[in-house]
Design a protein around this motif. Sequence first.
Motif, PDB file in Angstrom:
ATOM      1  N   LEU A 168      -1.989  -6.593   9.372  1.00  0.00           N
ATOM      2  CA  LEU A 168      -1.332  -5.484   8.688  1.00  0.00           C
ATOM      3  C   LEU A 168      -0.367  -6.028   7.639  1.00  0.00           C
ATOM      4  O   LEU A 168       0.405  -6.959   7.913  1.00  0.00           O
ATOM      5  N   VAL A 169      -0.411  -5.443   6.449  1.00  0.00           N
ATOM      6  CA  VAL A 169       0.523  -5.807   5.377  1.00  0.00           C
ATOM      7  C   VAL A 169       1.380  -4.578   5.088  1.00  0.00           C
ATOM      8  O   VAL A 169       0.924  -3.633   4.445  1.00  0.00           O
ATOM      9  N   PRO A 170       2.617  -4.548   5.567  1.00  0.00           N
ATOM     10  CA  PRO A 170       3.462  -3.372   5.354  1.00  0.00           C
ATOM     11  C   PRO A 170       3.703  -3.101   3.871  1.00  0.00           C
ATOM     12  O   PRO A 170       3.604  -3.996   3.030  1.00  0.00           O
ATOM     13  N   ALA A 171       4.022  -1.875   3.584  1.00  0.00           N
ATOM     14  CA  ALA A 171       4.311  -1.466   2.203  1.00  0.00           C
ATOM     15  C   ALA A 171       5.430  -2.322   1.620  1.00  0.00           C
ATOM     16  O   ALA A 171       6.412  -2.633   2.288  1.00  0.00           O
ATOM     17  N   GLY A 219     -18.192 -14.100   3.165  1.00  0.00           N
ATOM     18  CA  GLY A 219     -17.690 -13.577   4.431  1.00  0.00           C
ATOM     19  C   GLY A 219     -16.334 -14.082   4.845  1.00  0.00           C
ATOM     20  O   GLY A 219     -15.795 -13.634   5.870  1.00  0.00           O
ATOM     21  N   ILE A 220     -15.753 -15.015   4.078  1.00  0.00           N
ATOM     22  CA  ILE A 220     -14.419 -15.517   4.432  1.00  0.00           C
ATOM     23  C   ILE A 220     -13.370 -15.091   3.416  1.00  0.00           C
ATOM     24  O   ILE A 220     -12.197 -15.427   3.564  1.00  0.00           O
ATOM     25  N   LEU A 221     -13.772 -14.337   2.388  1.00  0.00           N
ATOM     26  CA  LEU A 221     -12.819 -13.831   1.398  1.00  0.00           C
ATOM     27  C   LEU A 221     -12.051 -12.638   1.948  1.00  0.00           C
ATOM     28  O   LEU A 221     -12.557 -11.922   2.824  1.00  0.00           O
ATOM     29  N   PRO A 222     -10.841 -12.402   1.489  1.00  0.00           N
ATOM     30  CA  PRO A 222     -10.058 -11.264   1.989  1.00  0.00           C
ATOM     31  C   PRO A 222     -10.586  -9.937   1.455  1.00  0.00           C
ATOM     32  O   PRO A 222     -11.006  -9.835   0.303  1.00  0.00           O
ATOM     33  N   GLU A 223     -10.547  -8.941   2.307  1.00  0.00           N
ATOM     34  CA  GLU A 223     -10.889  -7.566   1.928  1.00  0.00           C
ATOM     35  C   GLU A 223      -9.721  -6.670   2.327  1.00  0.00           C
ATOM     36  O   GLU A 223      -9.182  -6.795   3.435  1.00  0.00           O
ATOM     37  N   ILE A 224      -9.296  -5.795   1.454  1.00  0.00           N
ATOM     38  CA  ILE A 224      -8.161  -4.917   1.711  1.00  0.00           C
ATOM     39  C   ILE A 224      -8.674  -3.555   2.154  1.00  0.00           C
ATOM     40  O   ILE A 224      -9.503  -2.932   1.493  1.00  0.00           O
ATOM     41  N   ILE A 225      -8.161  -3.114   3.295  1.00  0.00           N
ATOM     42  CA  ILE A 225      -8.539  -1.818   3.850  1.00  0.00           C
ATOM     43  C   ILE A 225      -7.299  -0.946   3.912  1.00  0.00           C
ATOM     44  O   ILE A 225      -6.284  -1.334   4.517  1.00  0.00           O
ATOM     45  N   THR A 248      -4.356  -3.121   5.434  1.00  0.00           N
ATOM     46  CA  THR A 248      -4.810  -4.172   6.343  1.00  0.00           C
ATOM     47  C   THR A 248      -5.710  -5.117   5.572  1.00  0.00           C
ATOM     48  O   THR A 248      -6.559  -4.692   4.787  1.00  0.00           O
ATOM     49  N   VAL A 249      -5.514  -6.419   5.784  1.00  0.00           N
ATOM     50  CA  VAL A 249      -6.390  -7.407   5.170  1.00  0.00           C
ATOM     51  C   VAL A 249      -7.263  -8.002   6.257  1.00  0.00           C
ATOM     52  O   VAL A 249      -6.798  -8.323   7.350  1.00  0.00           O
ATOM     53  N   THR A 250      -8.552  -8.115   5.961  1.00  0.00           N
ATOM     54  CA  THR A 250      -9.515  -8.641   6.923  1.00  0.00           C
ATOM     55  C   THR A 250     -10.563  -9.443   6.178  1.00  0.00           C
ATOM     56  O   THR A 250     -10.597  -9.459   4.937  1.00  0.00           O
ATOM     57  N   ASP A 276      -3.270   7.208   5.391  1.00  0.00           N
ATOM     58  CA  ASP A 276      -2.254   7.651   4.428  1.00  0.00           C
ATOM     59  C   ASP A 276      -2.546   7.088   3.043  1.00  0.00           C
ATOM     60  O   ASP A 276      -2.372   7.750   2.032  1.00  0.00           O
ATOM     61  N   THR A 277      -3.005   5.821   3.029  1.00  0.00           N
ATOM     62  CA  THR A 277      -3.314   5.213   1.751  1.00  0.00           C
ATOM     63  C   THR A 277      -4.499   5.907   1.101  1.00  0.00           C
ATOM     64  O   THR A 277      -4.520   6.133  -0.112  1.00  0.00           O
ATOM     65  N   GLU A 278      -5.498   6.237   1.910  1.00  0.00           N
ATOM     66  CA  GLU A 278      -6.660   6.932   1.356  1.00  0.00           C
ATOM     67  C   GLU A 278      -6.233   8.272   0.758  1.00  0.00           C
ATOM     68  O   GLU A 278      -6.688   8.671  -0.312  1.00  0.00           O
ATOM     69  N   ASN A 279      -5.344   8.973   1.451  1.00  0.00           N
ATOM     70  CA  ASN A 279      -4.860  10.254   0.924  1.00  0.00           C
ATOM     71  C   ASN A 279      -4.075  10.035  -0.371  1.00  0.00           C
ATOM     72  O   ASN A 279      -4.168  10.825  -1.314  1.00  0.00           O
ATOM     73  N   ALA A 280      -3.291   8.932  -0.386  1.00  0.00           N
ATOM     74  CA  ALA A 280      -2.525   8.636  -1.590  1.00  0.00           C
ATOM     75  C   ALA A 280      -3.458   8.340  -2.765  1.00  0.00           C
ATOM     76  O   ALA A 280      -3.199   8.731  -3.899  1.00  0.00           O
ATOM     77  N   ASN A 281      -4.576   7.671  -2.466  1.00  0.00           N
ATOM     78  CA  ASN A 281      -5.541   7.379  -3.530  1.00  0.00           C
ATOM     79  C   ASN A 281      -6.084   8.658  -4.140  1.00  0.00           C
ATOM     80  O   ASN A 281      -6.247   8.777  -5.351  1.00  0.00           O
TER      81      ASN A 281
END
Length: 442
Positions: A331-334, A381-387, A355-357, A391-396
């Motif tokens: 988790l990456v807080p705001a 498959g080892i690169l970061p993906e931001i999810i 979240t980064v995964t 709330d973020t989806e709603n903000a988008n």
Amino acid sequence: MSAVPAALPPRQALSDFLTALRKPRRLLVAISGGSDSTGLLFLLHDLVSTGAFPGIMLLAATVDHQLRPEARAEAESVGRFCAGLSIAHRILSWDGAKPARGVPAAAREARYRLLSEMAKAEGVDVLVTGHTLDDQRETVAMRKARSALPDSIGLAGMSGMTLYERHLWIARPLLGSLRSDIREQLRQADVGWIEDPSNQDGRYERVRVRSSLMAATTEEGADRLDERRSESAQSAAALISAHATGHAGPSVFFSARALREPDDSLRRAFGGLLMVLGGQTYPPARERLDRVMDFLRSGRSGRATIGRCLLVWRPEGLYITREKRDILPLLVPARQSVVWDGRFIIRNRSSKDVTVTANQQGVTEPVASSLPKTIIKHISGILPEIIGSDDTENANKSGEQVRVDCEIVLGGYDRFLPDADRPLADAIAVLLGRPRYLTPPV
């Protein structure tokens, strides 16, 4: 064996340091009130006051670790000492709960963090500490006790110049001077110092080493190993520049010609790269590197793992990349930054958590299409993906952008980088698209 070099008089050591400094400079002096740091600040002030070193400004700071009830009063007495020298002084407090174990290491981390924060706030790029030849001997003795290799470059002592977190140089100009000589200078000037009772506490390894260290000195070995460490870093850097190609992930390809290079240079280059690509703080142990070298020298194509890295040996050369196992989401807080998997700094500039995964979307654009397909698939498959969160989806949907930056982390180099290791760290940084590290101020 060559003669052991004589200890350098502390005043001469500091004069040489000030002479070598590129000026102007604002120096932050870490002073605990003990003899070493008190002597450091007193002699620096005395030298600067002569007018022979224009452009030098001294600041001072004392860290109150809040480990002893009397520490605050001691820090305040240091403040009065600094005021008598007309040197600005601040007390920095290590607040919060303290760990049950590993207190010296945790205190060291807190100390450098607090001093670094002050340095940034005051526009300082050089932190000066009072480590002495006595401290150097103890450091080498402790490292020797942990190592089965009596001449390993890992036994080199503390560096005279170390870069902290890519922005602050830590200078130790008294590493060639004895504590007894510093104390004699203070006595002659009628300047007292504080004795820290923890320096007599046998629960700490350094205190036990200090008590058992015999008259035989170790500075000759430390100097020789430090010189070897620098030469090794330079040869490893040249090898990387000649034979390596960087890719996303981060990942590295070594041409087969690299195996014609000397073993020591290969080991040093591989050690630094494996530390960075595996997101680790230290290179793999020498015996593990030896097994990897045997695997590569065998001439057989295949795979091996070491230090969270995957090595794929093909006829054209060697591919080194992060293993896919144990890459955990985080988790990456705001408005905060975190280090993910030891390989990337993730800066969330949005007002919502993300979240980064590890990437689950298949092949991604940054991976070079010229690589073998199996390697492309693995690197993707080892690169970061931001999810984003709900709330973020709603903000988008409402028009707010999710702003997240990713930057490659270079393992232990980004935290504490001894100047002797800088050529190798610079070569790896350039290979992976990062700027070179700051050059020393001397």
